[in-house]
Design a protein around this motif. Sequence first.
Motif, PDB file in Angstrom:
ATOM      1  N   ASP A 401     -12.981 -30.691  17.949  1.00  0.00           N
ATOM      2  CA  ASP A 401     -12.616 -31.752  18.903  1.00  0.00           C
ATOM      3  C   ASP A 401     -13.815 -32.619  19.266  1.00  0.00           C
ATOM      4  O   ASP A 401     -13.687 -33.824  19.476  1.00  0.00           O
ATOM      5  CB  ASP A 401     -12.027 -31.129  20.178  1.00  0.00           C
ATOM      6  N   ARG A 433      -8.420 -31.193  12.499  1.00  0.00           N
ATOM      7  CA  ARG A 433      -8.435 -32.349  13.396  1.00  0.00           C
ATOM      8  C   ARG A 433      -8.575 -33.610  12.558  1.00  0.00           C
ATOM      9  O   ARG A 433      -9.405 -33.666  11.640  1.00  0.00           O
ATOM     10  CB  ARG A 433      -9.590 -32.270  14.390  1.00  0.00           C
ATOM     11  N   GLU A 440      -2.143 -37.776   9.360  1.00  0.00           N
ATOM     12  CA  GLU A 440      -2.576 -36.392   9.343  1.00  0.00           C
ATOM     13  C   GLU A 440      -2.748 -35.911   7.906  1.00  0.00           C
ATOM     14  O   GLU A 440      -1.925 -36.170   7.042  1.00  0.00           O
ATOM     15  CB  GLU A 440      -1.574 -35.495  10.070  1.00  0.00           C
TER      16      GLU A 440
END
Length: 784
Positions: A401, A433, A440
């Motif tokens: 993150d 991520r 994605e």
Amino acid sequence: MERPDEVLAGVVDRLPVGVFALDEDEAVVLWNSHAEHLTGWPPDRVLGTRLTEASMDGPALARIADELRAGRPFTGRVPARGSGPTLYFRAVPVTVPGLSVVGVLQDVVDTRAGDEAFALLDALWESAPVGLAYFDTALRYRRVNGAVLDIDGGTVDQRLGRTLEEVHGAVGATIADGLRAVLADGAARPAVPIRGRLWHGDGPPQEWRMSMYPVHAPDGEMIGCGVVIVDVTVAEKTRRELARVAAQREHALNRYQSLIEATSAAVWVREVDGSARRDAPGLRAITGQSIAAMRGWGFLDAVHPQHRDAWRASWEQAVAAETAEVFSQVYRLRTADGGYRWFRTRAVPVRTEGRVAQWVGTETDIDDGVRARDRLDLLAGATLAMNSATEPEGELGALADALVPDFADVCRVYLVDPSRTGGGVTGRRSVSRTAPGLPESPMGDARFVFAATHPIARCVRGGAPVLADVPRVDTRDWQPTPEMAQWGIGVDAHSVLVAPVLSGGVVVAALLFVGVGDRPRYTEDDLGLVGELGTRASTAVERATAFQQSRQVAVALQSAMLTDPPTAPGLEIETRYLPAAAGLAVGGDWFDAFPLPGGDLAVGVGDVAGHDLPAAATMGQLRSMLRALADADHPPSTAVAALDRVATRLAVTRFTTLVHGHVVQRAGEAVFRWSNAGHPPPVVVSAAGEPAFLTGDVGIVLGVAPDTVRRDSEIVLPPGSTLLLYTDGLVERRRDPDGRANADLLELVRAHAHRPLGEFCDHLVRDTAADTDDDIVVLAVRVA
């Protein structure tokens, strides 16, 4: 040697324009040789007579005289009588002693002579032996001559645009009052005496005669005031700086132009409006643009799209500002190879006669410094993120993150199986991520198998970071799934970095970072960063693993030591415990309540310094010892004193606070007898809900002076009353300058005293204003 006034008279007589002057009776007192040439009238015929009586057009001159009497300047043409030429006439009223009008005459066809005349008049303004100043209607300096600077110091720039009060203080205010009177009625004020200190009141004592007069535009509108200043204190002196300043500015401009022509560095010149007209070879060498593509505002095409609008807005704001000094901007610039690098633009305006003539700027490549700083910031942010998690996989997720999208467009964590054959690796995908705005990346099956030549397998096998380019075609090294290959082509994935995560010297995970699109390709310089990230992730994983083990031990301690309270006739007992350390189930604080032989109830709370596993172990030892030492036949102080001696001799503790007491039934009454070893005082709440601190004896903490004498205190607990024992985590604050913490605790107890005992304890723990993140223990006994 000729006197200055004789030299000045000779200059005026030889001017290529007619010059005349009138006295206060409008009689001619000056008539130079060129005025005689233009009109045919010699000085002996004109001097002493009115100009309207000369041979020129009488009515026209009468009209001019009316304008001048009204204090307004006049400019125009006047026909001469007979066959003489048409003359250009310019006259202005003055307040010089003995004069009322100064003017020039000129043949209208002689424009060159007119320009020279006006230039000479400007020269006379600057070289006049008296101070001359001009102010606008707001009484701000607009022009001063050199004599003013000689009189009271300072520079032109320190005056222009400022008021008299700002420049000269109290004396300036006096002068301004006189000028306001001139603006009010349009009448001149000749030879006004002024005395004082100029230049902010710091100059020497001086005296002046100041003549103040209105200044009008050709249409008659009053546009300001003029002042003639004569210093009557000191001798005159001349100092001219304007020519030197102008020469310096011209020299600076020539130097900049020479720099542009001689250098091949990234130096550029832009116009006043901010556009580009001149070639900038150094900048074009960086961007690869052609001369035509760069001109105008085309140079902005090389600025990164994310920075382009902000760059242009800042640049336009800078060029529009009249007082602009330096323009500076940090941004990404497209280079000739198609990539982007960080640059810093710095530009300065080049001024001529106070106006911006052009801008000169440079482009400095600061990409290495910016990326190095960003790497440090990323490393710090990732470390902080990992330290906030307590699960190994949670720490790796926090790391991902923190790095997407600042460092990578995609980050994946692969947990590696311990057994490996043939150089390949297998395992499970744990974290993925993707940067916002990107599709994605497909995960597929959570299990993975990578061949020996794959970057992840090379990283795991070698235990070191790996840098690789993403191939444009399918290869045996990568063997991506069709979905993954299609995704990589669609987002223009170009380079990857892989870093190992170790635990106990064995690679247990791999961190994969993917760069796509216009993100700069990863380089060898980035290997050091991901290697450090892998090292810190390894430390975090090992710390999290140890934390989990500590937590399991703490859970076992809690189950063994923080038992539920017993039941006692006529008494209701509730306890609460809130540990300080996140994830741990026990710390250094404890509570205990157990029956004594004969039916009495032993209660107590204690606080061992620290909130870690060693503190919890110490707490367990002390709690067990106290249970063994407590005796219904002896007062609580006896058990506390014995505990202090034993714990000190065995080096169990060096700082522990404790309240231990007995609740006994005596003659139908409940009595609380206790001993306090440096602990916060208990609170008793009456049946009506009014709380108060118990004021018994307070002894020294355990582990400091084991031979000290311990004492007991005693109080009757009426029916319906509540006894509250607690640790300092319930009341302590980092900042309590007015000692409000204890008072606020009583307010909190009072607010919830009416609740059932369980709810009462819940609200104390939940609503406390304490902020030290310490363990909180609450033990409450309510008498039926």
